[in-house]
Design an enzyme around this catalytic site. Structure first.
Site, PDB file in Angstrom:
ATOM      1  N   GLY A 140       6.613  42.356 -37.846  1.00 19.75           N
ATOM      2  CA  GLY A 140       5.784  42.709 -38.997  1.00 19.75           C
ATOM      3  C   GLY A 140       4.322  41.873 -38.573  1.00 19.75           C
ATOM      4  O   GLY A 140       3.492  41.651 -39.685  1.00 19.75           O
ATOM      5  N   SER A 141       3.784  41.398 -37.345  1.00 16.76           N
ATOM      6  CA  SER A 141       2.745  40.294 -37.451  1.00 16.76           C
ATOM      7  C   SER A 141       1.527  41.119 -37.662  1.00 16.76           C
ATOM      8  O   SER A 141       0.546  40.891 -38.202  1.00 16.76           O
ATOM      9  CB  SER A 141       2.584  39.894 -35.912  1.00 16.76           C
ATOM     10  OG  SER A 141       2.362  40.769 -34.871  1.00 16.76           O
ATOM     11  N   ASN A 142       1.353  42.595 -37.372  1.00 18.59           N
ATOM     12  CA  ASN A 142       0.387  43.333 -37.791  1.00 18.59           C
ATOM     13  C   ASN A 142       0.021  43.700 -39.200  1.00 18.59           C
ATOM     14  O   ASN A 142      -0.908  43.629 -39.721  1.00 18.59           O
ATOM     15  CB  ASN A 142       0.161  44.612 -36.989  1.00 18.59           C
ATOM     16  CG  ASN A 142      -0.187  44.641 -35.611  1.00 18.59           C
ATOM     17  OD1 ASN A 142      -1.410  44.263 -35.467  1.00 18.59           O
ATOM     18  ND2 ASN A 142       0.760  44.526 -34.557  1.00 18.59           N
ATOM     19  N   LEU A 201       9.216  52.062 -35.117  1.00 18.79           N
ATOM     20  CA  LEU A 201       9.540  52.689 -33.858  1.00 18.79           C
ATOM     21  C   LEU A 201      10.314  54.041 -34.265  1.00 18.79           C
ATOM     22  O   LEU A 201      11.139  54.421 -33.220  1.00 18.79           O
ATOM     23  CB  LEU A 201      10.534  51.602 -33.344  1.00 18.79           C
ATOM     24  CG  LEU A 201       9.995  50.615 -32.616  1.00 18.79           C
ATOM     25  CD1 LEU A 201      10.948  49.515 -32.143  1.00 18.79           C
ATOM     26  CD2 LEU A 201       9.014  50.823 -31.644  1.00 18.79           C
ATOM     27  N   ASN A 239      -2.020  54.522 -36.569  1.00 15.84           N
ATOM     28  CA  ASN A 239      -0.960  53.820 -35.739  1.00 15.84           C
ATOM     29  C   ASN A 239      -1.766  52.813 -34.913  1.00 15.84           C
ATOM     30  O   ASN A 239      -2.869  53.062 -34.396  1.00 15.84           O
ATOM     31  CB  ASN A 239      -0.188  54.559 -35.062  1.00 15.84           C
ATOM     32  CG  ASN A 239       0.957  53.860 -34.340  1.00 15.84           C
ATOM     33  OD1 ASN A 239       1.477  52.920 -34.818  1.00 15.84           O
ATOM     34  ND2 ASN A 239       1.107  54.495 -32.956  1.00 15.84           N
ATOM     35  N   HIS A 296      -1.546  50.964 -30.961  1.00 14.63           N
ATOM     36  CA  HIS A 296      -0.566  51.072 -29.662  1.00 14.63           C
ATOM     37  C   HIS A 296      -1.182  50.036 -28.834  1.00 14.63           C
ATOM     38  O   HIS A 296      -2.440  49.701 -28.824  1.00 14.63           O
ATOM     39  CB  HIS A 296      -0.662  52.489 -29.075  1.00 14.63           C
ATOM     40  CG  HIS A 296       0.050  52.676 -27.990  1.00 14.63           C
ATOM     41  ND1 HIS A 296       1.579  52.903 -28.040  1.00 14.63           N
ATOM     42  CD2 HIS A 296      -0.263  52.717 -26.653  1.00 14.63           C
ATOM     43  CE1 HIS A 296       1.932  52.851 -26.812  1.00 14.63           C
ATOM     44  NE2 HIS A 296       0.922  52.689 -25.968  1.00 14.63           N
ATOM     45  N   SER A 330      -5.049  50.034 -29.215  1.00 12.84           N
ATOM     46  CA  SER A 330      -5.949  51.313 -29.605  1.00 12.84           C
ATOM     47  C   SER A 330      -5.385  51.791 -31.164  1.00 12.84           C
ATOM     48  O   SER A 330      -4.194  51.599 -31.170  1.00 12.84           O
ATOM     49  CB  SER A 330      -5.545  52.483 -28.707  1.00 12.84           C
ATOM     50  OG  SER A 330      -5.993  52.209 -27.411  1.00 12.84           O
ATOM     51  N   ASP A 354       1.431  59.229 -30.204  1.00  9.58           N
ATOM     52  CA  ASP A 354       0.518  58.571 -29.497  1.00  9.58           C
ATOM     53  C   ASP A 354      -0.692  59.505 -29.072  1.00  9.58           C
ATOM     54  O   ASP A 354      -1.598  59.090 -28.174  1.00  9.58           O
ATOM     55  CB  ASP A 354       0.989  57.665 -28.364  1.00  9.58           C
ATOM     56  CG  ASP A 354       1.784  56.673 -28.677  1.00  9.58           C
ATOM     57  OD1 ASP A 354       1.716  56.174 -29.962  1.00  9.58           O
ATOM     58  OD2 ASP A 354       2.710  56.070 -27.744  1.00  9.58           O
ATOM     59  N   GLU A 408      -4.853  42.839 -31.121  1.00  6.32           N
ATOM     60  CA  GLU A 408      -4.319  43.843 -32.478  1.00  6.32           C
ATOM     61  C   GLU A 408      -4.481  43.270 -33.761  1.00  6.32           C
ATOM     62  O   GLU A 408      -4.878  43.849 -34.536  1.00  6.32           O
ATOM     63  CB  GLU A 408      -2.627  43.976 -32.169  1.00  6.32           C
ATOM     64  CG  GLU A 408      -2.417  45.010 -30.983  1.00  6.32           C
ATOM     65  CD  GLU A 408      -0.968  45.155 -30.724  1.00  6.32           C
ATOM     66  OE1 GLU A 408      -0.273  45.360 -31.880  1.00  6.32           O
ATOM     67  OE2 GLU A 408      -0.412  44.871 -29.592  1.00  6.32           O
TER      68      GLU A 408
HETATM   69  C1  GRF Z   1       2.622  45.882 -31.588  1.00  7.52           C
HETATM   70  O1  GRF Z   1       2.495  45.622 -30.152  1.00  7.52           O
HETATM   71  C2  GRF Z   1       2.111  47.196 -31.996  1.00  7.52           C
HETATM   72  O2  GRF Z   1       0.997  47.504 -30.837  1.00  7.52           O
HETATM   73  C3  GRF Z   1       3.126  48.161 -31.417  1.00  7.52           C
HETATM   74  O3  GRF Z   1       4.470  47.380 -31.807  1.00  7.52           O
HETATM   75  C4  GRF Z   1       4.132  45.960 -31.817  1.00  7.52           C
HETATM   76  C5  GRF Z   1       4.443  45.637 -33.354  1.00  7.52           C
HETATM   77  O4  GRF Z   1       4.312  44.279 -33.563  1.00  7.52           O
HETATM   78  N1  GRF Z   1       3.161  49.291 -32.056  1.00  7.52           N
HETATM   79  P1  GRF Z   1       4.350  43.453 -35.040  1.00  7.52           P
HETATM   80  O5  GRF Z   1       5.683  44.085 -35.598  1.00  7.52           O
HETATM   81  O6  GRF Z   1       3.316  44.099 -35.742  1.00  7.52           O
HETATM   82  O7  GRF Z   1       4.314  42.057 -34.748  1.00  7.52           O
END
Ligand code: GRF
Length: 202
Positions: free
Chosen positions: A20-22, A98, A115, A117, A149, A158, A187
């Site tokens: 969940g870092s994003n 996923l 999304n 990627h 991206s 994708d 990201e």
């Molecule tokens: C990231 O690299 C994102 O690009 C991909 O999955 C990873 C998720 O990382 N789709 P996080 O869970 O957001 O840390």
């Protein structure tokens, strides 16, 4: 059908499967005032996802919804749709999610699902291209550069239009792990910026 106008601030649902870092990068950008939006719902297909407990700590409504625990795809999709509707979600951000979204949901939120990627699409995307495999493919192809991206989600993995990318140099001696870490930093810069620009364009 024209989608309804956005709330102000726009209401986001973030779908995750792990760390969940994003998700955290989006939330941080909102707290800093760099992203005009609100995260109103976090959904994870894995109950043990770290990002899910993080969201619960922040008191963001957060739900484990595992499609495998539903008797049919339709029942999963209708439960998901009800949660999104109940929370008044304008835009869905996939962030390391996923699972493939149910086609009916992609249809209902057409043009409103993003999304991120970890490669420069259209290269190194598609089914099975996630995690370290993406960075291994970049190294195997001897790419000089890579980077995340942000794209619109369609029913094909994708393949939706790319909205934003950040370029990251591949350096001599890089391992897939090193590349993954460098792309992940990019990201975290790119996703909040791209989501903000996308929301302003609606
Ligand atoms: C990231 O690299 C994102 O690009 C991909 O999955 C990873 C998720 O990382 N789709 P996080 O869970 O957001 O840390």
């Amino acid at each position: 059908m024209t989608p309804p106008p956005l709330h102000d601030p726009p209401r986001l649902a973030v779908f995750i499967s792990g760390r969940g870092s994003n998700l955290i990068a989006l939330w941080d950008a909102i707290q800093r005032g760099d992203l005009h939006a609100e995260i109103v719902l976090v959904i994870s297909n894995r109950a043990e996802a770290q990002g899910l407990s993080w969201a619960m700590h922040q008191r963001i409504p957060a739900l484990p919804l595992n499609p495998k625990l539903y008797p049919t795809g339709e029942s999963y999709c209708s439960d998901l749709a009800q949660h999104l509707e109940h929370c008044g979600v304008d835009v869905i951000c996939l962030a390391g999610y996923l699972r493939q979204l149910p086609p009916a949901l992609v249809h209902d939120y057409a043009g409103r699902i993003l999304n991120i990627h970890p490669a420069l699409l259209p290269k190194h995307g598609g089914k099975g291209m996630y995690g370290l495999r993406v960075h291994q493919a970049v190294l195997a192809a001897s790419e000089a550069e890579t980077g995340p991206s942000v794209h619109l989600v369609t029913e094909h993995y994708d393949e939706g239009p790319v909205l934003a990318q950040e370029r990251v140099a591949v350096m001599a001696g890089d391992t897939a792990e090193m590349l993954a870490a460098r792309v992940l930093e990019a990201e975290h810069r790119l996703y909040p910026k791209a989501v903000g620009a996308f929301l302003r364009s609606l």
